[in-house]
Design a protein around this motif. Structure first.
Motif, mmCIF file in Angstrom:
data_model
loop_
_atom_site.group_PDB
_atom_site.id
_atom_site.type_symbol
_atom_site.label_atom_id
_atom_site.label_comp_id
_atom_site.label_asym_id
_atom_site.label_seq_id
_atom_site.Cartn_x
_atom_site.Cartn_y
_atom_site.Cartn_z
ATOM 1 N N THR A 1 0.604 -1.234 -0.177
ATOM 2 C CA THR A 1 -0.111 -0.025 -0.106
ATOM 3 C C THR A 1 0.820 1.244 -0.094
ATOM 4 O OG1 THR A 1 -1.609 -1.143 1.027
ATOM 5 C CG2 THR A 1 -1.801 1.164 1.215
ATOM 6 N N GLN A 2 2.032 1.148 0.929
ATOM 7 C CA GLN A 2 2.743 2.461 0.978
ATOM 8 C C GLN A 2 3.454 2.536 -0.489
ATOM 9 O OE1 GLN A 2 5.242 2.135 4.200
ATOM 10 N NE2 GLN A 2 3.789 1.923 5.791
ATOM 11 N N GLU A 3 3.881 1.300 -1.055
ATOM 12 C CA GLU A 3 4.542 1.520 -2.482
ATOM 13 C C GLU A 3 3.554 2.351 -3.500
ATOM 14 O OE1 GLU A 3 7.400 0.932 -5.381
ATOM 15 O OE2 GLU A 3 7.640 1.042 -3.319
ATOM 16 N N ILE A 4 2.384 1.747 -3.409
ATOM 17 C CA ILE A 4 1.333 2.205 -4.274
ATOM 18 C C ILE A 4 1.190 3.779 -4.173
ATOM 19 C CG2 ILE A 4 -0.929 2.180 -5.241
ATOM 20 C CD1 ILE A 4 -0.855 -0.815 -4.613
ATOM 21 N N LEU A 5 0.892 4.141 -2.825
ATOM 22 C CA LEU A 5 0.831 5.393 -2.729
ATOM 23 C C LEU A 5 2.107 6.242 -2.968
ATOM 24 C CD1 LEU A 5 -1.107 5.291 0.776
ATOM 25 C CD2 LEU A 5 -2.134 5.780 -1.442
ATOM 26 N N ARG A 6 3.252 5.928 -2.844
ATOM 27 C CA ARG A 6 4.482 6.438 -3.162
ATOM 28 C C ARG A 6 4.461 6.686 -4.682
ATOM 29 N NH1 ARG A 6 9.662 5.482 -4.874
ATOM 30 N NH2 ARG A 6 9.071 3.340 -5.241
ATOM 31 N N GLN A 7 4.194 5.698 -5.594
ATOM 32 C CA GLN A 7 4.248 6.091 -6.903
ATOM 33 C C GLN A 7 3.115 6.813 -7.389
ATOM 34 O OE1 GLN A 7 6.269 4.414 -8.933
ATOM 35 N NE2 GLN A 7 7.042 2.463 -8.039
ATOM 36 N N LEU A 8 1.930 6.804 -6.590
ATOM 37 C CA LEU A 8 1.055 7.794 -7.070
ATOM 38 C C LEU A 8 1.253 9.087 -6.791
ATOM 39 C CD1 LEU A 8 -2.250 5.739 -6.085
ATOM 40 C CD2 LEU A 8 -1.296 6.039 -8.687
ATOM 41 N N CYS A 9 2.492 9.488 -5.935
ATOM 42 C CA CYS A 9 2.759 10.775 -5.650
ATOM 43 C C CYS A 9 3.871 11.318 -6.822
ATOM 44 C CB CYS A 9 3.364 10.820 -4.371
ATOM 45 S SG CYS A 9 2.307 10.664 -3.137
ATOM 46 N N ASN A 10 4.234 10.189 -7.683
ATOM 47 C CA ASN A 10 5.032 10.700 -8.730
ATOM 48 C C ASN A 10 4.440 11.444 -10.025
ATOM 49 O OD1 ASN A 10 7.048 10.647 -10.684
ATOM 50 N ND2 ASN A 10 7.602 8.627 -10.662
ATOM 51 N N SER A 11 4.972 12.703 -10.251
ATOM 52 C CA SER A 11 4.246 13.223 -11.217
ATOM 53 C C SER A 11 4.153 12.602 -12.564
ATOM 54 C CB SER A 11 4.977 14.633 -11.444
ATOM 55 O OG SER A 11 6.209 14.842 -11.644
ATOM 56 N N GLU A 12 5.255 12.040 -12.945
ATOM 57 C CA GLU A 12 5.365 11.315 -14.150
ATOM 58 C C GLU A 12 4.353 10.050 -14.118
ATOM 59 O OE1 GLU A 12 8.753 9.180 -17.102
ATOM 60 O OE2 GLU A 12 9.379 9.769 -15.035
ATOM 61 N N VAL A 13 4.172 9.435 -13.081
ATOM 62 C CA VAL A 13 2.877 8.494 -12.988
ATOM 63 C C VAL A 13 1.612 9.074 -13.266
ATOM 64 C CG1 VAL A 13 1.916 6.767 -11.457
ATOM 65 C CG2 VAL A 13 4.387 7.058 -11.787
ATOM 66 N N ILE A 14 1.458 10.172 -12.671
ATOM 67 C CA ILE A 14 0.134 10.924 -12.589
ATOM 68 C C ILE A 14 -0.178 11.141 -13.876
ATOM 69 C CG2 ILE A 14 -1.385 12.994 -11.897
ATOM 70 C CD1 ILE A 14 0.172 12.900 -9.320
ATOM 71 N N MET A 15 0.663 11.913 -14.606
ATOM 72 C CA MET A 15 0.635 12.167 -16.243
ATOM 73 C C MET A 15 0.357 11.024 -16.950
ATOM 74 S SD MET A 15 3.284 15.388 -16.891
ATOM 75 C CE MET A 15 4.708 14.438 -16.338
ATOM 76 N N PHE A 16 1.128 9.976 -16.673
ATOM 77 C CA PHE A 16 0.797 8.764 -17.516
ATOM 78 C C PHE A 16 -0.630 8.292 -17.387
ATOM 79 C CE2 PHE A 16 0.904 3.979 -17.245
ATOM 80 C CZ PHE A 16 1.147 3.798 -18.600
ATOM 81 N N LEU A 17 -1.070 8.321 -16.018
ATOM 82 C CA LEU A 17 -2.340 7.624 -15.897
ATOM 83 C C LEU A 17 -3.408 8.352 -16.697
ATOM 84 C CD1 LEU A 17 -1.823 6.149 -12.235
ATOM 85 C CD2 LEU A 17 -2.153 4.646 -14.534
ATOM 86 N N ALA A 18 -3.186 9.893 -16.059
ATOM 87 C CA ALA A 18 -4.319 10.803 -17.031
ATOM 88 C C ALA A 18 -4.265 10.468 -18.655
ATOM 89 C CB ALA A 18 -3.827 12.172 -16.498
ATOM 90 N N THR A 19 -3.225 10.432 -19.162
ATOM 91 C CA THR A 19 -3.013 10.105 -20.586
ATOM 92 C C THR A 19 -3.742 9.155 -20.800
ATOM 93 O OG1 THR A 19 -0.977 11.568 -20.442
ATOM 94 C CG2 THR A 19 -1.490 9.997 -22.608
ATOM 95 N N ILE A 20 -3.666 7.859 -20.269
ATOM 96 C CA ILE A 20 -4.171 6.318 -20.553
ATOM 97 C C ILE A 20 -5.852 6.644 -20.168
ATOM 98 C CG2 ILE A 20 -4.586 4.302 -19.686
ATOM 99 C CD1 ILE A 20 -1.933 4.937 -21.469
ATOM 100 N N LEU A 21 -6.164 7.400 -19.439
ATOM 101 C CA LEU A 21 -7.565 7.822 -19.140
ATOM 102 C C LEU A 21 -8.149 8.354 -20.344
ATOM 103 C CD1 LEU A 21 -10.248 7.795 -17.257
ATOM 104 C CD2 LEU A 21 -9.134 10.059 -16.250
ATOM 105 N N ALA A 22 -7.444 9.291 -20.618
ATOM 106 C CA ALA A 22 -7.908 10.046 -22.007
ATOM 107 C C ALA A 22 -8.150 9.272 -23.060
ATOM 108 C CB ALA A 22 -7.030 11.456 -22.242
ATOM 109 N N ALA A 23 -7.098 8.216 -23.325
ATOM 110 C CA ALA A 23 -7.162 7.447 -24.518
ATOM 111 C C ALA A 23 -8.268 6.466 -24.201
ATOM 112 C CB ALA A 23 -5.802 6.615 -24.521
ATOM 113 N N GLY A 24 -8.863 5.956 -23.253
ATOM 114 C CA GLY A 24 -9.762 5.177 -22.968
ATOM 115 C C GLY A 24 -11.119 5.978 -23.420
ATOM 116 N N MET A 25 -11.200 7.285 -22.919
ATOM 117 C CA MET A 25 -12.407 7.873 -23.397
ATOM 118 C C MET A 25 -12.475 7.968 -24.924
ATOM 119 S SD MET A 25 -12.116 11.109 -20.435
ATOM 120 C CE MET A 25 -13.411 11.929 -21.207
ATOM 121 N N PHE A 26 -11.532 8.083 -25.476
ATOM 122 C CA PHE A 26 -11.728 8.423 -27.118
ATOM 123 C C PHE A 26 -12.122 7.173 -27.617
ATOM 124 C CE2 PHE A 26 -8.207 11.746 -26.239
ATOM 125 C CZ PHE A 26 -9.127 12.505 -26.151
ATOM 126 N N ILE A 27 -11.286 5.812 -27.358
ATOM 127 C CA ILE A 27 -11.559 4.502 -27.856
ATOM 128 C C ILE A 27 -13.022 4.096 -27.145
ATOM 129 C CG2 ILE A 27 -10.740 3.267 -25.939
ATOM 130 C CD1 ILE A 27 -10.432 2.511 -29.744
#
Length: 387
Positions: free
Chosen positions: A162-188
Motif C-alpha cells: 500500500t505504501q509503495e502504491i501511494l508513493r508511486q501515485l505521488c510521482n508526477s510522471e505516473v500521474i501524467m501517464f495515468l491521466a493520458t491513459i484515461l484520456a485514451a480510454g475515453m476516445f476509444i
C-alpha cells in the motif's frame, strides 16, 4: 524460483481466480445467444415473396435491453479480470526475463487478423451469429485451462504494498501517464460505441464493418513488432503522444466522412493508436513501476483505460452527441485528443527541465540509470540530464 509455501499457495489461488474468471466469461458468452429478441412478426409482404416484415414490441424491447445489458456487463467484468491478471503475468515475465512485449503482443494481433476473417466466413456460411458465440465460449474454456499451467512464482511482493502504491501515485510522471491513459480510454470508448452506428447510418454494409477490423490488424501487427525499436530511439512518452495525435486525426476524419468506405484508411490509424500507444504504454509500466507493484498498477492501468476511461467516453460523448450530433461530437473529441497530446508533451518537457536542474545539483548514482532502462533499451529520451 521461489519456494515459500505461502507464496506458492497465493500463486495457485491467483491462477484459479484468473481461470475461473475465464470460465464465467465463457458461460456468459453462451448467454448472448438466448437474449430474447424484441422483434415480432408483422406479416408477410406478398408483393415480395420470401420477405417477412417485423416490428419492435416496446415491452419486449425493455426485456431485451436489460437482458443484454446484464449479460454484457457480466461478460465484460469477468473477461477484464482475467485479462488484467494475465497481462500482469506477461509484464512480470517480460521485466524479469527481458522479453520483448511488442513481439509477444504481435501474436495476439495475428490472432485478431485470423479470427476476423474466419468470423465473417462463418457468419456467411451459417447465416447467423450464434456459431461465433459458441466458438468464442469454447476458446474461453481452453484459455481457462491453459491459465492453470502458467508459472506465477515471481519475486515476492513488497510487505508494504500500500505504501509503495501511494508513493508511486505521488510521482508526477505516473500521474501524467495515468491521466493520458484515461484520456485514451475515453476516445476509444466513444469510438467503439458509436462508430459502427455512424457507419451504418451512412449506408455501410456488414462486409465493410468486418473489413474495418481486418484492415487495421496487419498494420497493428507491424507496430507491435517495431515499437521496441522506436522506444529505443525516442522513449515511451513520445510514442504515447503520437498515439493520442492519431486519435485526433481519426476522429476528425470521421467527422468529415461521407462515403463509408473511406473509413478503411481511417482504421489504419487505429493500428497506430492501439498498436503503438497501447504497446508503448504497457512497456512504460515496466519502467515506472517496480516488479513488486507492477501487477497492482497493471490493474490500475486496466481500470483507467478499459473501465473508467471507456465509461466516461461513452457517457460524456453520448450527451454531446444528443445535443450536437455525430459529426460535431467527433470534432469536439478530436480537439480534446489533440489538446491531450500537446499537453502531455509540454508537461513532460517541463518535468525534464526540472529534473535536469535537480540532477546538476545532486550527483546521480549509476544505479539510477538502470532504473530507466527496459531489457537493454535505454529510456532516457524524456529523462532529465539526457542529451
Amino acid at each position: 524460483m521461489w519456494k515459500d509455501p505461502l507464496h506458492e499457495a497465493t500463486s495457485r489461488l491467483e491462477k484459479i481466480v484468473m481461470s475461473m474468471s475465464m470460465v464465467v466469461a465463457a458461460i456468459t458468452t453462451f448467454l448472448f445467444t438466448v437474449v430474447p429478441s424484441a422483434k415480432t412478426t408483422d406479416g408477410t409482404d406478398f408483393m415480395n415473396e420470401t420477405a417477412t416484415t417485423f416490428e419492435i414490441d416496446p415491452e419486449r424491447q425493455m426485456v431485451t435491453f436489460w437482458s443484454y445489458l446484464a449479460v454484457r456487463v457480466t461478460f465484460g467484468m469477468f473477461q477484464a479480470v482475467g485479462y488484467t491478471q494475465f497481462e500482469a503475468v506477461v509484464m512480470a515475465h517480460m521485466q524479469e526475463k527481458g522479453i520483448d512485449y511488442g513481439f509477444q503482443r504481435a501474436w495476439g494481433t495475428l490472432a485478431v487478423v485470423i479470427s476476423s476473417f474466419l468470423s465473417g466466413y462463418i457468419v456467411e456460411v451459417t447465416g447467423s451469429f450464434s456459431m461465433i458465440f459458441y466458438i468464442s465460449a469454447a476458446l474461453h474454456f481452453v484459455t481457462a485451462a491453459l491459465m492453470l499451467l502458467l508459472n506465477m512464482n515471481f519475486k515476492l511482493p513488497t510487505q508494504f504494498l500500500t505504501q509503495e502504491i501511494l508513493r508511486q501515485l505521488c510521482n508526477s510522471e505516473v500521474i501524467m501517464f495515468l491521466a493520458t491513459i484515461l484520456a485514451a480510454g475515453m476516445f476509444i470508448g466513444y469510438l467503439e460505441t458509436f462508430m459502427y452506428r455512424f457507419l451504418f447510418d451512412l449506408g455501410a454494409s456488414k462486409v465493410l464493418i468486418g473489413l474495418t477490423v481486418t484492415v487495421g490488424a496487419p498494420f497493428e501487427l507491424v507496430f507491435n513488432i517495431i515499437t521496441s525499436y522506436f522506444v529505443g530511439l525516442v522513449g515511451h512518452p513520445p510514442l504515447i503522444a503520437v498515439g493520442l495525435f492519431a486519435y485526433a486525426v481519426r476522429l476528425i476524419g470521421y467527422s468529415l466522412l461521407m462515403d463509408p468506405w473511406w473509413a478503411l484508411p481511417l482504421e489504419v490509424l487505429e493500428s497506430v493508436a492501439n498498436g503503438l500507444l497501447f504497446t508503448a504504454a504497457i512497456m512504460y509500466c515496466t519502467v515506472l513501476f517496480s516488479i513488486e507493484s507492477i501487477a497492482s498498477f497493471r490493474g490500475v492501468f486496466g481500470v483507467m483505460y478499459f473501465g473508467v476511461g471507456k465509461l466516461l467516453g461513452t457517457t460524456i460523448g453520448s450527451e454531446i452527441r444528443e445535443l450536437l450530433g455525430d459529426r460535431i461530437t467527433f470534432r469536439v473529441l478530436a480537439a480534446a485528443a489533440l489538446l491531450c497530446s500537446v499537453a502531455y508533451c509540454l508537461a513532460l518537457l517541463i518535468l525534464r527541465r526540472h529534473r535536469a536542474k535537480t540532477l546538476k545539483l545532486i550527483p546521480c548514482p549509476p544505479d539510477s540509470i538502470q532504473q530507466a532502462a527496459i531489457h537493454g533499451i535505454d529510456n532516457r529520451a524524456w529523462e532529465g540530464g539526457s542529451e
